[in-house]
Design an enzyme around this catalytic site. Structure first.
Site, PDB file in Angstrom:
ATOM      1  N   ARG A  59       0.853  -1.212   0.000  1.00 15.81           N
ATOM      2  CA  ARG A  59       0.000   0.000   0.000  1.00 15.81           C
ATOM      3  C   ARG A  59       0.880   1.251   0.000  1.00 15.81           C
ATOM      4  O   ARG A  59       0.529   2.277  -0.558  1.00 15.81           O
ATOM      5  CB  ARG A  59      -0.960   0.007   1.195  1.00 15.81           C
ATOM      6  CG  ARG A  59      -1.719   1.333   1.312  1.00 15.81           C
ATOM      7  CD  ARG A  59      -3.069   1.266   2.017  1.00 15.81           C
ATOM      8  NE  ARG A  59      -3.149   0.358   3.129  1.00 15.81           N
ATOM      9  CZ  ARG A  59      -2.647   0.592   4.344  1.00 15.81           C
ATOM     10  NH1 ARG A  59      -2.005   1.716   4.610  1.00 15.81           N
ATOM     11  NH2 ARG A  59      -2.771  -0.310   5.305  1.00 15.81           N
ATOM     12  N   TYR A 111     -14.210  16.852 -17.201  1.00 17.83           N
ATOM     13  CA  TYR A 111     -14.615  15.447 -17.203  1.00 17.83           C
ATOM     14  C   TYR A 111     -15.816  15.280 -16.255  1.00 17.83           C
ATOM     15  O   TYR A 111     -15.771  15.755 -15.111  1.00 17.83           O
ATOM     16  CB  TYR A 111     -13.438  14.594 -16.744  1.00 17.83           C
ATOM     17  CG  TYR A 111     -13.758  13.128 -16.654  1.00 17.83           C
ATOM     18  CD1 TYR A 111     -13.996  12.380 -17.805  1.00 17.83           C
ATOM     19  CD2 TYR A 111     -13.822  12.485 -15.426  1.00 17.83           C
ATOM     20  CE1 TYR A 111     -14.297  11.028 -17.728  1.00 17.83           C
ATOM     21  CE2 TYR A 111     -14.116  11.130 -15.338  1.00 17.83           C
ATOM     22  CZ  TYR A 111     -14.355  10.410 -16.497  1.00 17.83           C
ATOM     23  OH  TYR A 111     -14.653   9.082 -16.410  1.00 17.83           O
ATOM     24  N   ASP A 182      -5.534  18.862 -15.008  1.00 14.61           N
ATOM     25  CA  ASP A 182      -5.752  17.487 -15.471  1.00 14.61           C
ATOM     26  C   ASP A 182      -5.245  17.441 -16.915  1.00 14.61           C
ATOM     27  O   ASP A 182      -5.846  18.031 -17.813  1.00 14.61           O
ATOM     28  CB  ASP A 182      -7.246  17.155 -15.374  1.00 14.61           C
ATOM     29  CG  ASP A 182      -7.589  15.749 -15.871  1.00 14.61           C
ATOM     30  OD1 ASP A 182      -6.828  15.201 -16.685  1.00 14.61           O
ATOM     31  OD2 ASP A 182      -8.630  15.219 -15.458  1.00 14.61           O
ATOM     32  N   LYS A 207      -6.037   6.276 -19.957  1.00 18.44           N
ATOM     33  CA  LYS A 207      -6.184   6.822 -21.296  1.00 18.44           C
ATOM     34  C   LYS A 207      -4.875   6.686 -22.089  1.00 18.44           C
ATOM     35  O   LYS A 207      -4.438   5.590 -22.333  1.00 18.44           O
ATOM     36  CB  LYS A 207      -6.676   8.260 -21.204  1.00 18.44           C
ATOM     37  CG  LYS A 207      -7.839   8.449 -20.197  1.00 18.44           C
ATOM     38  CD  LYS A 207      -9.130   7.724 -20.582  1.00 18.44           C
ATOM     39  CE  LYS A 207     -10.147   7.645 -19.463  1.00 18.44           C
ATOM     40  NZ  LYS A 207     -10.554   8.918 -18.894  1.00 18.44           N
TER      41      LYS A 207
END
Ligand code: PLP
Length: 396
Positions: A59, A111, A182, A207
């Site tokens: 983690r 988005y 972004d 993406k």
């Protein structure tokens, strides 16, 4: 170019194409595997009491993820990149930098998932925000005593508005605000917002970075030590780190980032020009077209125009007929892969965006978005000719 301190090659004047091939040598094992291993482990043995190999628990740290984080940071010219289990996990963690009572400014064309997060979660956490068209509006009148950050995408999704990052970062920094960009739509191959003054860069690694529609991932890239430390704390505490296998997939995707994007961009420009000539197409929005209002800003701040394009047709039934009859092109959400996808923003990516915001941004039920892939351009044009003639028959 000074390459000292770079743990990669010893070449000078390394281009971004070459950067995509350069692993961080300091993280490589003694076997020298060129395909970096997938360290599929949850935990790591300690050499002794109070000792660590640098890896304690996945983690917090994992070598495969760290190799990926290192190359993403390298491509964005950051000091650190953090890999998340999705783009949205990255956005959500960045929002945790703000405190209840804080205010932030967003671009109104974002988005859909980010707008959903701001409306449904950030508000509940005591944050407020103001939306504006940052490609045209001055942020100064929108700044309040409690404003802390500005959040945008450029070019925007799906309307392709282009914001001058350098200019906006000046206005933000004069007022003590952090600038969050972004950068999913262009990827680090075409644009590096940190170099233009941004403080934080976000990516959906799903993406262009991943590039094959085969995994979900996200990144936050920073250049400030205090922001990085806080984000690393939030990251280990909330636990949305990218898995070793998914890290490996995106590492592999990055190897071909340059060639994929060059080809996809070439196809996008040709398709944009082709679509413009069709009598049913009422608008083509691609920032690589010279009549696009953001063309000159793109020329100044990016190395290319990307592979995303939006177009509008003359009726809803025509738009629906296109979506129902594509064959070579897939009707699917997402973007940035090797195959061309067509999306219907109004019912897909932007389904949760309030109606008045959609209207204001010009996102109507005749707007279609293309993520252009790397197929042969003649085949893509052939597909559109076929789909348009089918749609014409359906619509009479
Ligand atoms: C897809 C996308 C996101 C969200 O990323 P996920 O990986 O799907 O969680 C955020 N921003 C933009 C611009 C995107 O296209």
């Amino acid at each position: 170019m000074d390459c000292s301190g770079c743990n990669r090659c010893t070449e000078i004047n390394c281009s971004i194409d070459t950067k995509c091939q350069q692993l961080d040598r300091s993280l490589m094992d003694k076997y020298g595997a060129i395909s970096f291993p997938i360290y599929q482990t949850a935990t790591f043995a300690h050499p002794g009491l109070g000792q660590s190999t640098g890896y304690d628990y996945t983690r917090m740290q994992n070598p495969t993820r760290q190799q990926l984080e290192s190359i993403v940071s390298y491509l964005e010219n950051g000091t650190d990149a953090i890999a998340f289990s999705s783009g949205m996990a990255a956005v959500a963690t960045v929002m945790e930098l703000l405190q209840p009572g804080d205010h932030f400014i967003i671009d109104s064309d974002l988005y859909g998932g980010s707008i959903r997060l701001f409306n449904e979660i950030s508000k509940k956490n005591g944050l407020t925000f103001t939306a504006a068209n940052l490609s045209t509006d001055d942020i100064r009148p929108l700044i309040q005593d409690n404003t802390k950050a500005v959040y945008l995408e450029t070019p925007t999704n799906p309307m392709m508005n282009v914001t001058d990052i350098e200019e906006l970062s000046r206005a933000a920094h004069e007022n003590g605000l952090i600038l969050i960009v972004d950068n999913t739509f262009l990827s680090p191959y075409f644009q590096n917002p940190l170099d233009l003054g941004a403080d934080i860069v976000i990516h959906s690694g799903t993406k262009f970075l991943g590039g094959h529609h085969d995994t979900i991932g996200g990144f936050v890239v920073v250049k400030d030590k205090a922001i990085d430390e806080r984000l690393r704390f939030l990251y280990k505490t909330t636990g949305a780190g990218l898995s070793p296998f998914d890290s490996w997939l995106i590492l592999r995707g990055i190897r071909t980032l340059a060639v994929r994007l060059e080809r996809a961009q070439e196809n996008a420009l040709k398709l944009a020009r082709f679509l413009k000539l069709n009598k049913h197409v009422t608008k083509v929005i691609y920032p690589g077209l010279e009549d696009h209002p953001g063309y000159n800003i793109m020329k100044k701040q990016a190395r290319g125009f990307g592979a995303m394009l939006t177009f509008e047709v003359d009726s809803v039934s025509f738009a629906k007929a296109i979506l129902n009859n594509v064959e070579l092109i897939y009707f699917a959400e997402s973007l940035g892969g090797t195959e061309t996808l067509i999306t219907y923003p109004i019912t897909q990516t932007h389904a949760d965006v309030p109606k008045d915001v959609l209207e204001k941004n010009g996102i109507n039920d005749r707007v279609l978005r293309l993520s252009v892939g790397i197929e042969g351009i003649n085949d893509l044009i052939c597909e559109f000719n076929r789909v348009f003639s089918v749609a014409e028959k359906i619509c009479g």
